[in-house]
Design an enzyme around this catalytic site. Sequence first.
Site, mmCIF file in Angstrom:
data_model
loop_
_atom_site.group_PDB
_atom_site.id
_atom_site.type_symbol
_atom_site.label_atom_id
_atom_site.label_comp_id
_atom_site.label_asym_id
_atom_site.label_seq_id
_atom_site.Cartn_x
_atom_site.Cartn_y
_atom_site.Cartn_z
ATOM 1 N N LYS A 43 -0.622 -6.949 -7.950
ATOM 2 C CA LYS A 43 -0.864 -8.236 -7.282
ATOM 3 C C LYS A 43 -2.293 -8.712 -7.565
ATOM 4 C CE LYS A 43 -1.066 -10.581 -3.014
ATOM 5 N NZ LYS A 43 -2.402 -10.156 -2.555
ATOM 6 N N HIS A 63 0.846 -1.206 0.000
ATOM 7 C CA HIS A 63 0.000 0.000 0.000
ATOM 8 C C HIS A 63 0.880 1.255 0.000
ATOM 9 C CE1 HIS A 63 -2.789 -2.888 2.078
ATOM 10 N NE2 HIS A 63 -3.602 -2.393 1.178
#
Length: 515
Positions: free
Chosen positions: A158, A39
């Site tokens: 991802k 993140h």
Amino acid sequence: MVLLLKTIRELRSQIAIHRQKQQCQVGLVPTMGAFHQGHLSLIKRASAENNFVIVSIFVNPLQFTPTEDLAQYPRQLQQDLELCQKLGVDLVFAPENQEMNSSGDTTSLDDNTSVIPPQNMTDVLCGKFRPGHFTGVATIVTKLLNILQPDRAYFGQKDAQQLAIIRRLVADLNIPVKIVACPIIRETSGLALSSRNQYLTAREKEDAAQIYRSLQQAATAFNQGKLEAKVLIDLVKEKLSPVAGVTIQYVELVDPNTLQPLEQIKDAGLLAIAAYVGSTRLIDNIVLQKRQPIVAIDGPAGAGKSTVTRRVAHQLGLLYLDTGAMYRAVTWLVMESNIAIDNHEAIANLIKNVSLELTSPTAFDLPTIVYIDDREVTNAIRTPEVTANVSAIAAQAAVRQKLVEMQQQWGEKGGIIAEGRDIGTNVFPNAELKIFLTASAAERARRRLQDLQNQGRNDIDLQQLTQDIQQRDEQDSNRAIAPLKKADDAIELITDNLTIDEVIAKIINLYNQIK
Ligand code: PAF
């Protein structure tokens, strides 16, 4: 503390205030919280490309199927806020459920207007096992894009299926936003970072690391010419079969954009896997692409980047993406067009449709051949007049944005090497090889002193030079535009005790390992 907003009304009025400012660029990082380095890498990228960064934190009930971990999903708002604060995020939007559902506190897709992605994109990979999940994701992402209207939104590679679906939804629904994909961040073991890794025991983490190793084996086979889906998929399954703790849910090879299954890779293939490790479901993937790699070299001033990059380019037959020459060419064009250097608006207009072409010279010590709007300017851009103005031009946001876009377009073809301060973090965050070339300030000062002495200057003080270099490092690391940064996945090469030939040999060796 970073500004935390919970209602759409407050959020819209804050954005409206900011939008009044000139050249405002809003970047959105949509998340479900429980931050890890993955993140943070999205946030860092958004900060590098926008002057107003919003992070949304919302555990979206619509994307959890009834048997999934909605109640258990990690929630750590306070900790996430502190991280946002540290990274200079401007605003965090963390709404309650009711705020995101106009019909009240509803968590069911049946009670909501939904955005349904094309069925052939959800029939594959995770979609097969998570009915309704991507409708939940597409719905919430569309809502966030409508509410915030960002210029750019950042998603991790991802969740490759999510990324492809979001790109498609933005295209199909004509949403005016640029979707930016960011590379997967991994632990040193290779395990892809995920908020769900928190559920894993130490033993399970070891098993989970084998997932990426199996993908890497397939990548090696691909690089050796194995292009058939069956061969690559079987390789992953074989590698994982002895790992008792890992139960494969699927391994598939699909087109990275359309997500349609491939029998054989033509240009690129997304090799994706989902597997249970204990009771935790993990996903990972690798894009197998037939293009030459990109090499990004960043580092502080005086580390020898430019010489090293030119010579490596020459030896490997890569195009040296001479970004300095590009800024010089634009400066030349501005001067040639009699536009004042500080007339930002006229310059932004001038370069809107500019065309630039770079060609490798025949020897590494010759300048890059440059054409701007079809005029050959190789020598014209290297006059003292251009030198005097180039920093002022390069500091203009519109110029940087245009040239970074051009560099990224060239990057799509691969086979290039570039050096600078933010090549691996901002320009080519997906570069296959990232090097952070550095040397201690004392060593860089010593080298600089030697250069100056070779030019007949014997009046320079080594201590003063060292101090100047330290000051420059500090400035370069903290400046607002393109600050010096080491990418999380860059390899640091400290050159204090290396000759230039040794540095070049090391880089070529690293390149041969990834090729
Ligand atoms: O990737 C995620 O964290 C979520 O799926 C997203 C994009 C924030 C939507 O809820």
